[in-house]
Design an enzyme around this catalytic site. Structure first.
Site, PDB file in Angstrom:
ATOM      1  N   ASP A  20      -1.737   2.680   3.781  1.00  0.00           N
ATOM      2  CA  ASP A  20      -2.659   3.688   3.254  1.00  0.00           C
ATOM      3  C   ASP A  20      -3.107   4.668   4.339  1.00  0.00           C
ATOM      4  OD1 ASP A  20      -4.083   4.888   1.214  1.00  0.00           O
ATOM      5  OD2 ASP A  20      -5.858   3.635   1.499  1.00  0.00           O
TER       6      ASP A  20
ATOM      7  N   LEU B 126      15.814 -10.319   7.649  1.00  0.00           N
ATOM      8  CA  LEU B 126      14.477  -9.990   7.162  1.00  0.00           C
ATOM      9  C   LEU B 126      14.579  -9.677   5.672  1.00  0.00           C
ATOM     10  CD1 LEU B 126      11.459  -8.970   7.637  1.00  0.00           C
ATOM     11  CD2 LEU B 126      12.486  -6.710   8.014  1.00  0.00           C
TER      12      LEU B 126
ATOM     13  N   HIS C  71       3.375  11.829   3.778  1.00  0.00           N
ATOM     14  CA  HIS C  71       4.225  10.746   3.283  1.00  0.00           C
ATOM     15  C   HIS C  71       5.531  10.664   4.080  1.00  0.00           C
ATOM     16  CE1 HIS C  71       1.270  10.048   0.323  1.00  0.00           C
ATOM     17  NE2 HIS C  71       1.492  11.164  -0.353  1.00  0.00           N
TER      18      HIS C  71
HETATM   19  C1  IPE Z   1      -2.619   1.837  -2.594  1.00  0.00           C
HETATM   20  O1  IPE Z   1      -3.132   2.983  -2.027  1.00  0.00           O
HETATM   21  C2  IPE Z   1      -1.225   2.092  -3.042  1.00  0.00           C
HETATM   22  C3  IPE Z   1      -0.233   2.281  -2.008  1.00  0.00           C
HETATM   23  C4  IPE Z   1      -0.403   2.280  -0.721  1.00  0.00           C
HETATM   24  C5  IPE Z   1       1.082   2.463  -2.516  1.00  0.00           C
HETATM   25  P1  IPE Z   1      -4.024   4.011  -2.867  1.00  0.00           P
HETATM   26  O2  IPE Z   1      -4.464   5.042  -1.912  1.00  0.00           O
HETATM   27  O3  IPE Z   1      -3.284   4.480  -4.059  1.00  0.00           O
HETATM   28  O4  IPE Z   1      -5.215   3.085  -3.350  1.00  0.00           O
HETATM   29  P2  IPE Z   1      -6.661   3.458  -3.855  1.00  0.00           P
HETATM   30  O5  IPE Z   1      -6.488   4.444  -4.971  1.00  0.00           O
HETATM   31  O6  IPE Z   1      -7.379   4.067  -2.705  1.00  0.00           O
HETATM   32  O7  IPE Z   1      -7.255   2.165  -4.288  1.00  0.00           O
HETATM   33  C1  IPE Z   2      -0.788   5.927   1.031  1.00  0.00           C
HETATM   34  O1  IPE Z   2      -1.432   7.037   1.486  1.00  0.00           O
HETATM   35  C2  IPE Z   2       0.479   6.273   0.388  1.00  0.00           C
HETATM   36  C3  IPE Z   2       0.488   5.953  -1.031  1.00  0.00           C
HETATM   37  C4  IPE Z   2       1.550   5.710  -1.561  1.00  0.00           C
HETATM   38  C5  IPE Z   2      -0.601   5.894  -1.926  1.00  0.00           C
HETATM   39  P1  IPE Z   2      -2.377   7.885   0.552  1.00  0.00           P
HETATM   40  O2  IPE Z   2      -1.589   9.013  -0.017  1.00  0.00           O
HETATM   41  O3  IPE Z   2      -3.102   7.058  -0.417  1.00  0.00           O
HETATM   42  O4  IPE Z   2      -3.368   8.457   1.638  1.00  0.00           O
HETATM   43  P2  IPE Z   2      -4.918   8.680   1.497  1.00  0.00           P
HETATM   44  O5  IPE Z   2      -5.510   7.359   1.125  1.00  0.00           O
HETATM   45  O6  IPE Z   2      -5.101   9.715   0.438  1.00  0.00           O
HETATM   46  O7  IPE Z   2      -5.319   9.145   2.852  1.00  0.00           O
HETATM   47 MG    MG Z   3      -4.904   6.058  -0.316  1.00  0.00          MG
END
Ligand code: IPE
Ligand code: IPE
Ligand code: MG
Length: 236
Positions: free
Chosen positions: A6, A115, A23
């Site tokens: 995240d 792995l 990403h």
């Molecule tokens: C969790 O992160 C999902 C992934 C890393 C794929 P999110 O950023 O989507 O989670 P929330 O919405 O903060 O709970």
């Molecule tokens: C995690 O980073 C990647 C996901 C797939 C959700 P985010 O896109 O959720 O990043 P933040 O939490 O908005 O910084």
């Molecule tokens: Mg996030």
């Protein structure tokens, strides 16, 4: 080890670049962490790449996330390593070429033993439990399972990836202290680690630090902690 990767979006926003760029940077961090997992001999690494809840995001961002996954699994260099790829999640709504790539690479790497790298794409923990419930209900209707005797162990065999072991360490980057529908069955007794850094800043050394911190935990599974030995004849 299971990771909620995240913080890509906030990492990008801090730099004034698009979330999609975040990403892409997250994909590079993942590549390094996979290398670190191979170097240290980790047997299972499971990563959360796209949740069933992430469909709430703009379509361009969803595309950036699915592109990141596709690029990672199709990378020729990654394919040379002793990594068995598994996919957890639903095909519903995913680009067909991504589903094909996931299925193809799962098949291609199925005999590898180094792995086991499970990528959770369009994954939801409750959806996975509902799928297991449906599968065991069908088996009961077919007379293969006695509903009065369903044990935890038997239910686990109906999960979509029944051989995915229990999670020892669940690590989430990005500062949030929640698991967001990730691996509820497999991580009931997982040690939890929350770190504040954003995922794109992570590299293999952070994986090793996470493993070191795990090694210092004491797991009890409900048992009492080992106490001091009392002299004979003395009651506790
Ligand atoms: C969790 O992160 C999902 C992934 C890393 C794929 P999110 O950023 O989507 O989670 P929330 O919405 O903060 O709970
Ligand atoms: C995690 O980073 C990647 C996901 C797939 C959700 P985010 O896109 O959720 O990043 P933040 O939490 O908005 O910084
Ligand atoms: Mg996030």
């Amino acid at each position: 080890m299971a990771i909620v990767m995240d913080g890509n979006g906030r990492w990008a926003t801090d730099r004034g670049i698009s979330r999609a760029e975040g990403h892409r940077a997250g994909g590079r961090a993942l590549a390094d962490v996979v290398q670190g997992a191979l170097e240290i001999g980790l047997s299972h690494l499971t990563v959360y790449a796209f949740s069933t809840e992430n469909w709430k995001r703009a379509s361009a961002e969803v595309a950036a996330l699915t592109d990141m996954v596709r690029e990672h699994i199709e990378d020729e260099e990654h394919l040379r390593y002793d990594v068995r790829l598994r996919w957890a999640g639903s095909p519903d709504g995913l680009p067909l070429d991504l589903v094909d790539a996931l299925v193809h690479h799962e098949h291609l790497t199925r005999h590898r033993t180094g792995l086991t790298f499970t990528v959770c794409v369009n994954y939801g923990g409750r959806a996975e439990l509902a799928q297991a419930a449906g599968a065991i209900a069908r088996a009961a209707v077919a007379g293969q399972v006695d509903p009065a005797r369903i044990s935890e162990h038997q239910l686990a065999r109906y999960l979509p990836l029944p051989d995915l072991p229990d999670v020892d360490l669940l690590w989430r980057t990005g500062g949030e202290r929640r698991t967001s529908n990730f691996l509820p069955w497999q991580s009931t007794y997982a040690e939890l680690l929350f770190t504040d850094g954003y995922w794109p800043d992570v590299d293999r050394r952070d994986l090793w630090r996470a493993m070191t911190s795990y090694a210092q935990r004491q797991r009890r599974y409900g048992a009492a902690p080992p106490g001091p030995q009392l002299p004979p004849g003395q009651r506790p």
